[in-house]
Scaffold this active site. Structure first.
Site, mmCIF file in Angstrom:
data_model
loop_
_atom_site.group_PDB
_atom_site.id
_atom_site.type_symbol
_atom_site.label_atom_id
_atom_site.label_comp_id
_atom_site.label_asym_id
_atom_site.label_seq_id
_atom_site.Cartn_x
_atom_site.Cartn_y
_atom_site.Cartn_z
ATOM 1 N N SER A 106 50.902 -26.671 -14.290
ATOM 2 C CA SER A 106 51.581 -27.785 -14.947
ATOM 3 C C SER A 106 50.669 -28.992 -15.003
ATOM 4 O O SER A 106 49.838 -29.196 -14.113
ATOM 5 C CB SER A 106 52.836 -28.161 -14.168
ATOM 6 O OG SER A 106 52.453 -28.627 -12.890
ATOM 7 N N LYS A 107 50.842 -29.779 -16.046
ATOM 8 C CA LYS A 107 49.922 -30.900 -16.244
ATOM 9 C C LYS A 107 50.109 -31.988 -15.199
ATOM 10 O O LYS A 107 49.251 -32.837 -15.029
ATOM 11 C CB LYS A 107 50.031 -31.455 -17.658
ATOM 12 C CG LYS A 107 51.366 -32.043 -18.017
ATOM 13 C CD LYS A 107 51.341 -32.502 -19.461
ATOM 14 C CE LYS A 107 52.749 -32.861 -19.909
ATOM 15 N NZ LYS A 107 52.900 -32.920 -21.338
#
Ligand code: GLU
Length: 491
Positions: free
Chosen positions: A251-252
């Protein structure tokens, strides 16, 4: 029949390293088998899809050296390759399913669906079945007469087991009791992924579907659709999902996930591709560094291991270092030039730097942050601001959300966002900017932060904001929820 594989990325937001990873394995598998690799654009979400994002997908895959044989930009015999241009095809096939009794019109409203779901929950059932959705006959006729909005859903069995054959996992059993009467056509006439993907894979003669493992649970619906249409289903291969170093889904918030970030911060495409090739796969001799053509010559899908591959930026940086050291000085000079040290970029930067220069030697210190990756900031850098650290963390997070939603990235758009947000949050523009300055440029003694963000580009600017939020202690789940609510109430 020759092997044909495809990827179907959605053009919403920045091109994701996960897309490149799936593309790499699809392309390798197709080419090793003398077949074709197809790029299809899944832009049926008309609100979130943008032309900029589609362009970024093309450019970033090409930057990595992953080319395709058919696609929206290259054309091919099975086009159009953009799903938004295939609406008539999906509607035609969907009508056929309804006529054969394999799908039905569903007029249930959102409120009714909530109630039905609640009822299911109380009964301990998970999936929505066709029989849960039937309306009393009179009511149905009334809604039809009133031209009420409807969706088309597929019929699914109430019970029994669906057997899925996966190239890596063998037989997978999934209970029909878990499978919804999936929506096939939305009320705006656009297909869902499930319908579009089955129809396109068939019409484009795809033989092997290599996709992320998050789609395993959808496979029964797809299998059933192939049966309803009387088509042969391609072989399925679900690739393991990329993970953060803590093993959660990549996930960013924990890792930069945009390919553009890696490009902008000076990674070599060969190294990024090499690293993606190491995600779940290895060379027979286990060597770490290999090129795409070396990977192809040793490629065997069965060497993919299913344990969740960890995408670790530090490991990638180390590998990138190996690649850099194999370049000659000549080659490295050319690479650096192509990256940022070129006349074109210099001409973009100079207007902002020149008035602050007395000697040429002032230049590099002034603009060094443009050529850096993440900045070596500490909490102390933010304490000069009149706002508390908590307030700054919040405004940086809110700014990030605004920026993530921007489809074009230039100084004016960025400034409009900042002004709107500062006003809505009742923060003086000067204080707001000062926080941004530190996060983006590392100091407040620099040229306009809006210009700086334009020059850094969206991927790196946003990564720096994310980094600053983490530096200020990050946002826990509870606070995140509260902030998301407050944010949506602002606008
Ligand atoms: N848009 C989907 C994704 O990117 C496509 C999945 C597929 O390959 O079928 O996850």
């Amino acid at each position: 029949m020759s092997v044909r594989t495809r990827i179907a990325p959605s053009p919403t937001g920045d091109p994701h390293v996960g897309t490149a990873y799936i593309a790499l394995f699809n392309q390798c598998f197709a080419r090793v088998n003398g077949g074709q690799f197809i790029l299809r654009i899944e832009d049926t979400d008309r609100e979130r899809s943008t032309a900029e994002s589609e362009q970024a997908i093309f450019e970033s895959l090409r930057w990595l050296g992953l080319d395709w044989d058919e696609g929206p930009d290259t054309g091919g015999p099975y086009g159009p390759y953009r799903q938004s241009e295939r609406g008539d095809i999906y509607r035609k096939y969907c009508t056929e399913l309804v006529a054969k009794g394999h799908a039905f019109h569903c007029y249930r409203t959102a409120e009714e669906l909530d109630q039905i779901r609640e009822q299911l929950r109380q009964e301990g059932r998970t999936a929505l079945k066709p029989s849960d959705l039937t309306l009393p006959e009179g009511e149905m006729a009334k809604r039809i007469a009133n031209r009420a909005p409807y969706v088309v859903r597929m019929n699914v069995p109430a019970s029994g087991v669906c057997l899925i054959e996966d190239m890596l996992r063998g037989k997978i059993e999934i209970d029909w009791a878990q499978v919804d009467a999936q929506i096939l056509l939305k009320s705006d006439g656009m297909p869902t992924y499930h319908l579009a993907n089955v129809i396109d894979d068939h019409l484009m003669q795809i033989t092997h579907v290599l996709r992320g493992e998050e789609w395993i649970n959808s496979a029964p619906k797809h299998r059933l659709l192939y049966e309803y249409f009387g088509w042969q289903m391609p072989q399925l291969c679900h690739l393991p999902l990329l993970r953060n170093p803590d093993k959660s889904k990549l996930s960013k918030r924990k890792n930069p996930t945009s390919i553009l970030y890696y490009q902008r911060t000076g990674f070599m495409p060969e190294a990024v591709l090499n690293y993606l090739g190491r995600m779940g796969w290895s060379m027979p001799d286990e060597r770490e560094k290999f090129s795409l053509s070396e990977m192809r010559s040793a490629f065997d899908l069965q060497r993919i291991s299913l344990g969740g591959p960890v995408f670790d930026v530090e490991k990638l940086s180390w590998l990138n270092g190996l690649w850099i050291r194999e370049l000659s000085n000549e080659q490295l000079a050319e690479r650096l030039k192509a990256w940022l040290f070129n006349r074109e970029y210099l001409l973009k930067v100079l207007p902002h730097a020149r008035d602050r220069m007395e000697t040429f030697s002032d230049f590099a210190p002034l603009v060094g942050f443009l050529a850096a990756g993440q900045l070596p900031l500490t909490e102390a850098d933010f304490t000069v601001n009149r706002l508390t650290l908590e307030e700054q963390k919040k405004l940086l997070q809110f700014a990030l959300w605004r920026f993530e939603a921007l489809s074009s990235w230039n100084k004016d758009c960025i400034f409009t966002e900042v002004k709107t947000l500062a006003m809505a949050m009742d923060i003086k523009l000067k204080d707001f900017n000062a926080s941004l300055f530190v996060a983006i440029s590392g100091t407040t003694a620099s040229f306009s932060v809006m210009d700086a963000m334009e020059l850094l580009g969206p991927a790196l600017s946003q990564a720096r904001l994310r980094h600053a939020v983490v530096l200020l202690g990050g946002v826990g789940k509870k606070v995140l929820k509260r902030w998301q609510k407050a944010y949506s109430e602002l606008f």
